[in-house]
Design a protein around this motif. Structure first.
Motif, PDB file in Angstrom:
ATOM      1  N   HIS A   1     -43.616  33.131 -12.633  1.00 41.12           N
ATOM      2  CA  HIS A   1     -44.914  33.794 -12.505  1.00 41.12           C
ATOM      3  C   HIS A   1     -45.415  34.254 -13.878  1.00 41.12           C
ATOM      4  O   HIS A   1     -46.592  34.052 -14.223  1.00 41.12           O
ATOM      5  CB  HIS A   1     -44.793  34.987 -11.555  1.00 41.12           C
ATOM      6  CG  HIS A   1     -46.008  35.859 -11.509  1.00 41.12           C
ATOM      7  ND1 HIS A   1     -47.201  35.445 -10.946  1.00 41.12           N
ATOM      8  CD2 HIS A   1     -46.222  37.121 -11.974  1.00 41.12           C
ATOM      9  CE1 HIS A   1     -48.100  36.419 -11.063  1.00 41.12           C
ATOM     10  NE2 HIS A   1     -47.529  37.442 -11.683  1.00 41.12           N
ATOM     11  N   VAL A   2     -44.523  34.862 -14.666  1.00 38.20           N
ATOM     12  CA  VAL A   2     -44.910  35.325 -15.993  1.00 38.20           C
ATOM     13  C   VAL A   2     -45.254  34.133 -16.887  1.00 38.20           C
ATOM     14  O   VAL A   2     -46.245  34.153 -17.634  1.00 38.20           O
ATOM     15  CB  VAL A   2     -43.790  36.178 -16.626  1.00 38.20           C
ATOM     16  CG1 VAL A   2     -44.139  36.551 -18.062  1.00 38.20           C
ATOM     17  CG2 VAL A   2     -43.534  37.433 -15.788  1.00 38.20           C
ATOM     18  N   PHE A   3     -44.457  33.074 -16.819  1.00 38.99           N
ATOM     19  CA  PHE A   3     -44.735  31.857 -17.599  1.00 38.99           C
ATOM     20  C   PHE A   3     -46.130  31.324 -17.286  1.00 38.99           C
ATOM     21  O   PHE A   3     -46.891  30.976 -18.201  1.00 38.99           O
ATOM     22  CB  PHE A   3     -43.672  30.808 -17.273  1.00 38.99           C
ATOM     23  CG  PHE A   3     -43.944  29.438 -17.843  1.00 38.99           C
ATOM     24  CD1 PHE A   3     -43.573  29.122 -19.137  1.00 38.99           C
ATOM     25  CD2 PHE A   3     -44.549  28.456 -17.067  1.00 38.99           C
ATOM     26  CE1 PHE A   3     -43.819  27.847 -19.661  1.00 38.99           C
ATOM     27  CE2 PHE A   3     -44.798  27.183 -17.572  1.00 38.99           C
ATOM     28  CZ  PHE A   3     -44.428  26.883 -18.879  1.00 38.99           C
ATOM     29  N   ASP A   4     -46.467  31.260 -16.014  1.00 46.46           N
ATOM     30  CA  ASP A   4     -47.776  30.723 -15.632  1.00 46.46           C
ATOM     31  C   ASP A   4     -48.916  31.605 -16.139  1.00 46.46           C
ATOM     32  O   ASP A   4     -49.989  31.103 -16.514  1.00 46.46           O
ATOM     33  CB  ASP A   4     -47.861  30.582 -14.109  1.00 46.46           C
ATOM     34  CG  ASP A   4     -47.003  29.454 -13.575  1.00 46.46           C
ATOM     35  OD1 ASP A   4     -46.628  28.565 -14.362  1.00 46.46           O
ATOM     36  OD2 ASP A   4     -46.708  29.448 -12.362  1.00 46.46           O
ATOM     37  N   GLU A   5     -48.708  32.909 -16.179  1.00 46.77           N
ATOM     38  CA  GLU A   5     -49.729  33.808 -16.721  1.00 46.77           C
ATOM     39  C   GLU A   5     -49.916  33.575 -18.215  1.00 46.77           C
ATOM     40  O   GLU A   5     -51.045  33.517 -18.715  1.00 46.77           O
ATOM     41  CB  GLU A   5     -49.339  35.266 -16.461  1.00 46.77           C
ATOM     42  CG  GLU A   5     -49.479  35.705 -15.002  1.00 46.77           C
ATOM     43  CD  GLU A   5     -49.221  37.193 -14.845  1.00 46.77           C
ATOM     44  OE1 GLU A   5     -48.480  37.761 -15.694  1.00 46.77           O
ATOM     45  OE2 GLU A   5     -49.740  37.784 -13.894  1.00 46.77           O
TER      46      GLU A   5
END
Length: 364
Positions: free
Chosen positions: A202-206
């Motif tokens: 999730h953080v990577f995608d942000e």
């Protein structure tokens, strides 16, 4: 007045001092050819030998020097038969990562000759990617826990935080942006099983939304191990959790000739440590047969990271000199089937390095 770079040299254990000394020799050779740059080399004793002498593997004086330095060049550390009373291996390099917040373990992987890879059909430069390993948490976060050997179970904590994930993902995207590659960052996770990996993804995608010029993709870690063997040429930059990165970087090194060909840089916002990815290999210490290429490539990474026009020129010259030597598959140390000593292969690199820094770019 020349710009002075304070470089801390930590020689290490086993073969660490042998290969580190050869890289220091290359720094000393290039120094007279650099305009407006000088290196202040500051040596400190750390590791098993220092632990046996003083009881401290990383003395405060050495840590303070690292803290005040422009960069640290570190030889392989640790000896498997010398451990702390709790049974854990002495590893001051891990202490440096945590205390200096060196969150990005940058591991470049490049094939220099088809004879060096166990894979079929790959020539020079056709395997060329960077693995970026988060180095301050993940499954290594619980490394200081002490197991009760009489208990019925033992556990370790896998920690993923937003701040650490954001900074290592940004480093990966910035690395892809600088490289002359596929402009792709691949997240390696296990989000189909672990909730911590769902969070990491999730953080990577942000973060990926900040880099719209770079392609972002996901691969599960078990599939990544398969793809590295089947189609390593498809990868550009990979980013992953600490333990996954530890394992995959060894696999990746095996694709291009072994750990002796695997450099690394541990990067933080305010500090950086450069070292070969291999261990201290005490079984061959003192024989001058250790492969210094990973140490030399790590030195080139350090010079590039210093980000001065002359240190970048020196890094380019060193990388080119290494590639010149390795273009001949007979020019190898024993670990790769050759018969050159640690000093002899460095001599060949030094000769080409000097010529390149003097403007003679034709291979010797």
């Amino acid at each position: 007045m020349p710009q002075s770079f304070h470089l801390v040299i930590l020689g290490g254990d086993g073969i660490g001092p042998e290969v580190c000394d050869q890289s220091v020799r290359l720094l000393e050779i290039m120094q007279p050819h650099l305009d407006g740059v000088e290196f202040q080399l500051d040596r400190h004793s750390v590791g098993v030998g220092e632990y046996q002498r003083s009881g401290e593997a990383l003395p405060q004086s050495a840590y303070d020097a690292c803290l005040a330095s422009d960069a640290v060049l570190l030889g392989a550390m640790g000896l498997p038969n010398v451990r702390y009373p709790n049974g854990k291996e002495i590893a001051p390099q891990l202490d440096l990562r945590e205390r200096l917040q060196l969150y990005g373990g940058v591991r470049p992987i490049r094939l220099y000759h088809e004879a060096d890879t166990p894979l079929k059909g790959h020539g020079p430069g056709e395997i060329d990617f960077v693995l970026v390993r988060e180095s301050t948490e993940g499954l290594f976060y619980g490394r200081d826990a002490i197991a009760d050997l009489e208990a019925d179970e033992a556990t370790n904590l896998l920690r993923i935080t937003r701040s650490a994930s954001e900074r290592v993902c940004r480093l990966a995207f910035e690395t892809a942006r600088r490289r002359d590659g596929k402009k792709t960052v691949t997240l390696i996770d296990k989000a189909n099983v672990l909730s911590s990996m769902v969070y990491f993804r999730h953080v990577f995608d942000e973060v990926a939304k900040e880099f719209l010029d770079i392609k972002a993709e996901h691969v599960y870690v078990d599939a990544a191990a398969l793809f590295l063997v089947r189609r390593p040429q498809d990868f550009d930059v990979m980013v992953t959790e600490n333990m996954f990165g530890d394992i995959l970087s060894d696999l990746a090194a095996g694709l291009v000739g072994g750990m002796g060909m695997a450099p690394s840089g541990d990067i933080g916002d305010d500090a950086a440590v450069f070292q070969p990815s291999h261990g201290s290999a005490p079984d061959i210490a003192g024989q001058s047969i250790a492969n210094p290429i990973a140490m030399h490539l790590s030195t080139a990474m350090m010079l590039e990271w210093l980000d001065h026009p002359e240190t970048r020129r020196a890094a380019d010259a060193l990388n080119a000199a290494i590639a010149d030597v390795l273009s001949d598959p007979t020019q190898r140390t024993a670990d790769m089937g050759g018969n050159l000593s640690t000093v002899e292969i460095t001599d060949k690199i030094a000769e080409r390095l000097s010529k390149r820094l003097q403007g003679e770019t034709t291979a010797v």
